[in-house]
Design a protein around this motif. Structure first.
Motif, PDB file in Angstrom:
ATOM      1  N   LEU A 398       0.823  -1.202   0.000  1.00  0.00           N
ATOM      2  CA  LEU A 398       0.000   0.000   0.000  1.00  0.00           C
ATOM      3  C   LEU A 398       0.861   1.258   0.000  1.00  0.00           C
ATOM      4  N   ALA A 399       1.969   1.226   0.757  1.00  0.00           N
ATOM      5  CA  ALA A 399       2.876   2.375   0.786  1.00  0.00           C
ATOM      6  C   ALA A 399       3.530   2.565  -0.582  1.00  0.00           C
ATOM      7  N   SER A 400       3.876   1.473  -1.256  1.00  0.00           N
ATOM      8  CA  SER A 400       4.451   1.563  -2.594  1.00  0.00           C
ATOM      9  C   SER A 400       3.441   2.145  -3.569  1.00  0.00           C
ATOM     10  N   ALA A 401       2.176   1.748  -3.428  1.00  0.00           N
ATOM     11  CA  ALA A 401       1.122   2.290  -4.282  1.00  0.00           C
ATOM     12  C   ALA A 401       0.967   3.788  -4.055  1.00  0.00           C
ATOM     13  N   ALA A 402       0.998   4.197  -2.791  1.00  0.00           N
ATOM     14  CA  ALA A 402       0.873   5.622  -2.469  1.00  0.00           C
ATOM     15  C   ALA A 402       2.028   6.421  -3.052  1.00  0.00           C
ATOM     16  N   GLY A 403       3.192   5.795  -3.184  1.00  0.00           N
ATOM     17  CA  GLY A 403       4.366   6.477  -3.706  1.00  0.00           C
ATOM     18  C   GLY A 403       4.477   6.447  -5.220  1.00  0.00           C
ATOM     19  N   SER A 404       3.500   5.852  -5.896  1.00  0.00           N
ATOM     20  CA  SER A 404       3.574   5.715  -7.354  1.00  0.00           C
ATOM     21  C   SER A 404       3.001   6.923  -8.091  1.00  0.00           C
ATOM     22  N   GLY A 405       2.592   7.947  -7.338  1.00  0.00           N
ATOM     23  CA  GLY A 405       2.168   9.207  -7.958  1.00  0.00           C
ATOM     24  C   GLY A 405       0.844   9.126  -8.674  1.00  0.00           C
ATOM     25  N   GLU A 406       0.799   9.726  -9.865  1.00  0.00           N
ATOM     26  CA  GLU A 406      -0.469   9.874 -10.583  1.00  0.00           C
ATOM     27  C   GLU A 406      -0.999   8.568 -11.147  1.00  0.00           C
ATOM     28  N   TRP A 407      -0.225   7.504 -11.024  1.00  0.00           N
ATOM     29  CA  TRP A 407      -0.665   6.233 -11.600  1.00  0.00           C
ATOM     30  C   TRP A 407      -1.612   5.435 -10.700  1.00  0.00           C
ATOM     31  N   MET A 408      -1.950   5.988  -9.553  1.00  0.00           N
ATOM     32  CA  MET A 408      -2.952   5.346  -8.706  1.00  0.00           C
ATOM     33  C   MET A 408      -4.188   6.232  -8.616  1.00  0.00           C
ATOM     34  N   GLU A 409      -5.364   5.640  -8.739  1.00  0.00           N
ATOM     35  CA  GLU A 409      -6.620   6.376  -8.655  1.00  0.00           C
ATOM     36  C   GLU A 409      -6.819   6.907  -7.239  1.00  0.00           C
ATOM     37  N   GLU A 410      -7.198   8.179  -7.147  1.00  0.00           N
ATOM     38  CA  GLU A 410      -7.423   8.787  -5.840  1.00  0.00           C
ATOM     39  C   GLU A 410      -8.554   8.089  -5.091  1.00  0.00           C
ATOM     40  N   GLU A 411      -9.561   7.684  -5.826  1.00  0.00           N
ATOM     41  CA  GLU A 411     -10.697   7.011  -5.189  1.00  0.00           C
ATOM     42  C   GLU A 411     -10.260   5.699  -4.541  1.00  0.00           C
ATOM     43  N   TRP A 412      -9.411   4.954  -5.252  1.00  0.00           N
ATOM     44  CA  TRP A 412      -8.920   3.687  -4.708  1.00  0.00           C
ATOM     45  C   TRP A 412      -8.048   3.945  -3.488  1.00  0.00           C
ATOM     46  N   LEU A 413      -7.149   4.927  -3.578  1.00  0.00           N
ATOM     47  CA  LEU A 413      -6.283   5.260  -2.457  1.00  0.00           C
ATOM     48  C   LEU A 413      -7.092   5.686  -1.243  1.00  0.00           C
ATOM     49  N   SER A 414      -8.169   6.418  -1.494  1.00  0.00           N
ATOM     50  CA  SER A 414      -9.027   6.851  -0.392  1.00  0.00           C
ATOM     51  C   SER A 414      -9.649   5.655   0.314  1.00  0.00           C
ATOM     52  N   MET A 416      -8.369   2.646   0.381  1.00  0.00           N
ATOM     53  CA  MET A 416      -7.295   1.882   1.015  1.00  0.00           C
ATOM     54  C   MET A 416      -6.736   2.572   2.265  1.00  0.00           C
ATOM     55  N   GLN A 417      -7.027   3.837   2.445  1.00  0.00           N
ATOM     56  CA  GLN A 417      -6.447   4.590   3.553  1.00  0.00           C
ATOM     57  C   GLN A 417      -6.730   3.943   4.906  1.00  0.00           C
ATOM     58  N   GLY A 418      -7.878   3.341   5.048  1.00  0.00           N
ATOM     59  CA  GLY A 418      -8.233   2.715   6.315  1.00  0.00           C
ATOM     60  C   GLY A 418      -7.404   1.499   6.658  1.00  0.00           C
ATOM     61  N   TYR A 419      -6.607   1.005   5.702  1.00  0.00           N
ATOM     62  CA  TYR A 419      -5.762  -0.161   5.935  1.00  0.00           C
ATOM     63  C   TYR A 419      -4.319   0.231   6.260  1.00  0.00           C
ATOM     64  N   LEU A 420      -4.065   1.530   6.382  1.00  0.00           N
ATOM     65  CA  LEU A 420      -2.729   2.018   6.704  1.00  0.00           C
ATOM     66  C   LEU A 420      -2.671   2.516   8.147  1.00  0.00           C
ATOM     67  N   VAL A 422      -1.119   5.090   9.193  1.00  0.00           N
ATOM     68  CA  VAL A 422      -1.194   6.555   9.158  1.00  0.00           C
ATOM     69  C   VAL A 422      -2.021   6.942   7.934  1.00  0.00           C
ATOM     70  N   ARG A 423      -2.515   8.172   7.916  1.00  0.00           N
ATOM     71  CA  ARG A 423      -3.330   8.612   6.799  1.00  0.00           C
ATOM     72  C   ARG A 423      -2.491   8.760   5.524  1.00  0.00           C
ATOM     73  N   MET A 424      -3.157   8.645   4.377  1.00  0.00           N
ATOM     74  CA  MET A 424      -2.468   8.650   3.092  1.00  0.00           C
ATOM     75  C   MET A 424      -1.688   9.937   2.866  1.00  0.00           C
ATOM     76  N   ASP A 425      -2.292  11.072   3.174  1.00  0.00           N
ATOM     77  CA  ASP A 425      -1.602  12.350   2.976  1.00  0.00           C
ATOM     78  C   ASP A 425      -0.351  12.436   3.835  1.00  0.00           C
ATOM     79  N   TYR A 426      -0.422  11.905   5.037  1.00  0.00           N
ATOM     80  CA  TYR A 426       0.737  11.923   5.937  1.00  0.00           C
ATOM     81  C   TYR A 426       1.842  11.042   5.375  1.00  0.00           C
ATOM     82  N   LEU A 427       1.452   9.895   4.851  1.00  0.00           N
ATOM     83  CA  LEU A 427       2.439   8.972   4.267  1.00  0.00           C
ATOM     84  C   LEU A 427       3.136   9.617   3.081  1.00  0.00           C
ATOM     85  N   ARG A 428       2.375  10.278   2.210  1.00  0.00           N
ATOM     86  CA  ARG A 428       2.959  10.922   1.046  1.00  0.00           C
ATOM     87  C   ARG A 428       3.909  12.043   1.447  1.00  0.00           C
ATOM     88  N   LYS A 429       3.518  12.768   2.473  1.00  0.00           N
ATOM     89  CA  LYS A 429       4.300  13.933   2.897  1.00  0.00           C
ATOM     90  C   LYS A 429       5.721  13.554   3.254  1.00  0.00           C
TER      91      LYS A 429
END
Length: 465
Positions: A398-414, A416-420, A422-429
């Motif tokens: 999931l962290a690798s997916a979050a780091g793949s940039g524009e190639w992951m759908e925001e809806e899907w990432l949203s 998946m956020q509950g399975y991380l 920390v929150r997705m935005d925090y992970l990206r930061k």
């Protein structure tokens, strides 16, 4: 004052621990299985494993998984607060570094404080739960082993970049954890040092666009000749250092020995990968997913088998499948995070072959199911620890997916956020690398260079005897 390094400190610690601990359960043996040591680097045998893994991958579902552990918003916020607290402590500690040439005693006291802080981070971090699976003594030995390796690295090459040191450290700590878990003394081994350091030396050289194809061919030929026991003549400092690293393995095993068969397979896998890249650059339709899967399995699988081999303990047939398969899995995770770069540079992978973010999303779902399939075959009495490893493997994906940039759908990432943890935005930061981007204006690069030099001075103090 040290934003790039400090904000990534928890990430660095967790990443090193995670990659090392991922391997822990794989060291446990299933009873009654024939010893496979004599087949460890048999190419035909490994290609058979590759075919099995490819079949498992192709059979994996592309539907969103329903087996991932959920985290509440409160749990995520609590973990984020802990990371912020660690970063503040680290920032404060680094800022207190005594720079005066005459402040010898102050630097010794500073070193003790920083070592204590690192120990607290390892014991108390909540994102991965390292302290829950490693005891106090084990964590202390882990730190000691890390420091010893870094001392050897600094002695071997004072010019090696911090990022490259981190790459070598992650590999060496896998070897160290294997030693401890198999009842062997945690001690330095030349072969494991040489192999771990080969990663930044060979990867960076082969992947560099500044190197000509002729230079790369000569470099690979030098490595092959050295592994075959032939006399070699390095043409540069880099080639000389590479020869010395290969010599560390020869110092340990002598000749003849099957360890060189494994290393030659590693070299072959790299060359096959390069040839595949060249074909894809000439014709984007030249590479099928099945072909790319085979190369990814070969490269990643042999790499992890080498890590396991250095602890000198027999492997079972299941061990060979697990180590090889887990190496394949880690390779896929790396490819997932590097989609944009691979597309730009012409590197064919399972993910860079995708044409849309929807297609990438399906592959990530498949990767999660594929990981579950691999862990189904994990034969261990320590079921709790197996679950711990499996959970953190999902987090890595999931962290690798979050780091793949524009190639992951925001809806899907949203979703998946509950399975991380920390929150997705925090992970990206905080996922921009150890020292941040290498891009920027001259002033920014100058600050980064000054920061690097200062961090190296701090590192030398921290790892001193």
């Amino acid at each position: 004052m040290y934003p790039s390094f400090v904000t990534n400190l928890p990430q660095i610690v967790m990443h090193i621990c995670q990659k090392a601990i991922f391997k822990r359960v794989l060291g446990e043996k299933a009873g009654g299985v024939m010893d496979m040591r004599h087949k460890t680097f048999d190419k035909n045998y490994l290609l058979q494993i590759s075919e099995t893994l490819k079949a498992d991958w192709l059979a994996a579902s592309e539907l969103e998984p329903d087996f991932l552990e959920c985290y509440t918003a409160e749990e995520q916020e609590s973990r984020e607060e802990q990371i912020r607290s660690v970063m503040e402590k680290a920032n404060k500690g680094l800022g207190e570094y005594p720079q005066s040439f005459f402040a010898v005693r102050k630097r010794k006291r500073w070193k003790i404080r920083m070592e204590k802080m690192l120990g607290e981070v390892l014991r108390e971090e909540k994102a991965l739960g390292i302290g829950g699976v490693m005891g106090e003594e084990e964590l202390w030995e882990f730190q000691a082993c890390l420091k010893e390796f870094l001392r050897k690295v600094r002695k071997f090459d004072r010019n090696l970049a911090l990022e490259d040191m981190g790459q070598a450290v992650r590999n060496y700590m896998v070897y160290a954890i294997f030693l401890a878990l198999n009842g062997k003394e945690l001690k330095y081994r030349p072969a494991a040092f040489g192999y771990s350091m080969l990663y930044p030396y060979t990867d960076n050289y082969i992947d560099s666009p500044q190197r000509t194809e002729r230079e790369k061919e000569h470099y690979n030929r030098l490595i092959e000749d050295k592994l075959q026991g032939k006399r070699v003549k390095p043409l540069s400092r880099h080639e000389k250092k590479t020869e010395e690293l290969l010599g560390q393995i020869e110092k340990d095993y002598g000749r003849p020995h099957e360890v060189y068969e494994g290393l030659l397979l590693m070299l072959e896998a790299q060359e096959i990968s390069l040839r595949q890249e060249e074909r894809w650059k000439r014709d984007r339709k030249a590479c099928r997913e099945e072909d790319v899967l085979g190369v990814s399995a070969y490269k990643g699988g042999v790499s992890v088998l080498m890590d396991r081999y250095f602890i000198d303990r027999p492997l079972t047939e299941k061990d060979s499948y697990f180590y090889y398969g887990f190496g394949f899995l880690l390779q896929l995770c790396d490819d997932l995070q590097d989609i944009s770069q691979d597309k730009e540079e012409g590197n064919p992978t399972v993910f860079s072959l995708c044409g849309t973010d929807k297609e990438v999303r399906g592959k990530v779902n498949k990767l999660l199911h594929f990981a579950a399939k691999i862990f189904e075959s994990c034969d261990t009495e320590n079921r709790e620890f197996k679950r711990f490893l499996q959970k953190n493997c999902y987090l890595l994906i999931l962290a690798s997916a979050a780091g793949s940039g524009e190639w992951m759908e925001e809806e899907w990432l949203s979703r998946m956020q509950g399975y991380l943890p920390v929150r997705m935005d925090y992970l990206r930061k905080y996922s921009n690398g150890i020292l941040g981007s290498s891009k920027g204006d001259g002033a920014e690069k100058g600050r980064n260079e000054r920061e690097r030099r200062k961090l190296m001075k701090m590192l030398d103090v921290l790892i001193a005897d």
